[in-house]
Design an enzyme around this catalytic site. Structure first.
Site, PDB file in Angstrom:
ATOM      1  CE1 TYR A   1     -19.474  32.910 -28.720  1.00  0.00           C
ATOM      2  CE2 TYR A   1     -17.094  33.044 -28.454  1.00  0.00           C
ATOM      3  CZ  TYR A   1     -18.355  33.548 -28.199  1.00  0.00           C
ATOM      4  OH  TYR A   1     -18.488  34.670 -27.428  1.00  0.00           O
TER       5      TYR A   1
ATOM      6  CG  HIS B   1     -21.960  32.501 -23.426  1.00  0.00           C
ATOM      7  ND1 HIS B   1     -21.576  31.754 -24.515  1.00  0.00           N
ATOM      8  CD2 HIS B   1     -21.871  33.790 -23.814  1.00  0.00           C
ATOM      9  CE1 HIS B   1     -21.275  32.562 -25.521  1.00  0.00           C
ATOM     10  NE2 HIS B   1     -21.464  33.802 -25.127  1.00  0.00           N
TER      11      HIS B   1
END
Length: 322
Positions: free
Chosen positions: A60, A134
């Site tokens: 991110y 992730h």
């Protein structure tokens, strides 16, 4: 009534996780990404009752913003449950990647404790509260920008590295993200430590009931990302709109309350201060209304759908079990 102060115990780790968190994905605008994100993350931490569960990720680009926002909000580091994630191009180097994440957040490992220094402030935390894979598989990008999904490291090989950083006390709990039943079964076959949580796309149009039941059976807490679908189509669904009128709240609050009624942790993401406060103050739905929302399920992925080539970020949908 639900609030951001309520917590759920993670069965496979013993740590406590606030049931309402905030996501921190932000558009990539270069160095401004940290500055802009830091502002609204700080606002979220200061909001009514305040978010105490912050979800970020290496991918991110907001880990630094999260660390700085905690200090700017005047909070102690140990008061915030921070989650970050192993990026898919780091499956071969979990320990080094986690250290980079800790450096991004501003944490410095010093013996048995983490000493934190941001803007002259110091406090102590034993380790990162939660670290997730992730994606189940590694993804690499070639010189032409094409994403490929190699066969190794395998799920079990990467998870073994996750278990190593847990044993080294660099994190308090480990978990996964975007794992289907198919890939959880692969992981659990050789795992010494079960995942504490599984963060997945989940909303009224993608209820994932089988996955939720499987995780309950194995003591894995489910966390919903994009909990409202990320688009207005669910918030404008007639069932959701009518229930919002009944409870005198906005549609998004109804959707988040539905998740909590199912025992699912939510991490809605908004930079709007008004919406942040709404997300921390949710109604308790009647059982019959929960069932009405249950009936909206259509198995539709809105955030990470399989593309025309059968891929999701370079990973074959079949390998993901989607």
């Amino acid at each position: 009534m639900y609030s951001g102060q309520q917590v759920i115990k993670l069965p496979n780790s013993g740590t406590s996780c606030p049931i309402i968190g905030t996501g921190t994905w932000a558009p990539d605008v270069g160095e401004e990404r940290t500055t802009i994100a830091r502002g609204w993350i700080t606002t979220a931490l200061k909001a009514w009752l305040g978010f105490r569960h912050i979800d970020t990720a290496y991918g991110y680009g907001t880990e630094k913003a999260v660390g700085e926002a905690i200090i700017q909000a005047g909070l102690k580091r140990e008061d915030v449950f921070v989650v970050s994630k192993l990026p898919p191009h780091h499956h071969h180097c979990v320990a080094a990647s986690l250290q980079e994440t800790l450096d991004n957040l501003g944490f410095k490992f010093g013996g048995s404790t983490w000493s934190v220094s941001l803007s002259g402030s110091f406090f102590i935390r034993l380790s990162l509260p939660q670290y997730l894979m992730h994606w189940p598989f590694p993804v690499l990008e070639d010189e032409n920008g094409k994403l490929t999904c190699p066969e190794t490291p395998t799920i079990s090989e990467t998870w073994a590295q996750m278990e190593d950083v847990l044993r080294q006390s660099k994190c308090e709990a480990i978990g996964v993200s975007n794992f289907s039943i198919k890939n959880l079964e692969v992981l659990l076959k050789n795992a010494r430590t079960k995942p504490a949580m599984n963060q997945v796309e989940m909303h009224p149009y993608l209820a994932q009931n089988d996955l939720l039941e499987f995780c309950r059976k194995h003591g894995i807490v489910v966390v919903a990302y994009t909990p409202s679908g990320g688009k207005d189509k669910i918030r404008k669904d007639p069932v959701i709109v009518s229930l919002a009128e009944k409870y005198n709240v906005v549609p998004n609050q109804v959707i988040l309350a539905w998740h909590l009624a199912r025992g699912v942790v939510v991490i809605p993401r908004t930079a709007n201060e008004k919406h942040q406060k709404e997300n921390l103050n949710l109604p308790t739905l009647e059982a019959e209304d929960v069932k009405k929302i249950d009936a909206l399920d259509r198995g539709e992925r809105l955030c990470n759908p399989v593309d025309a080539n059968g891929l999701v970020w370079g990973i074959p949908g079949e390998r993901l079990g989607w």
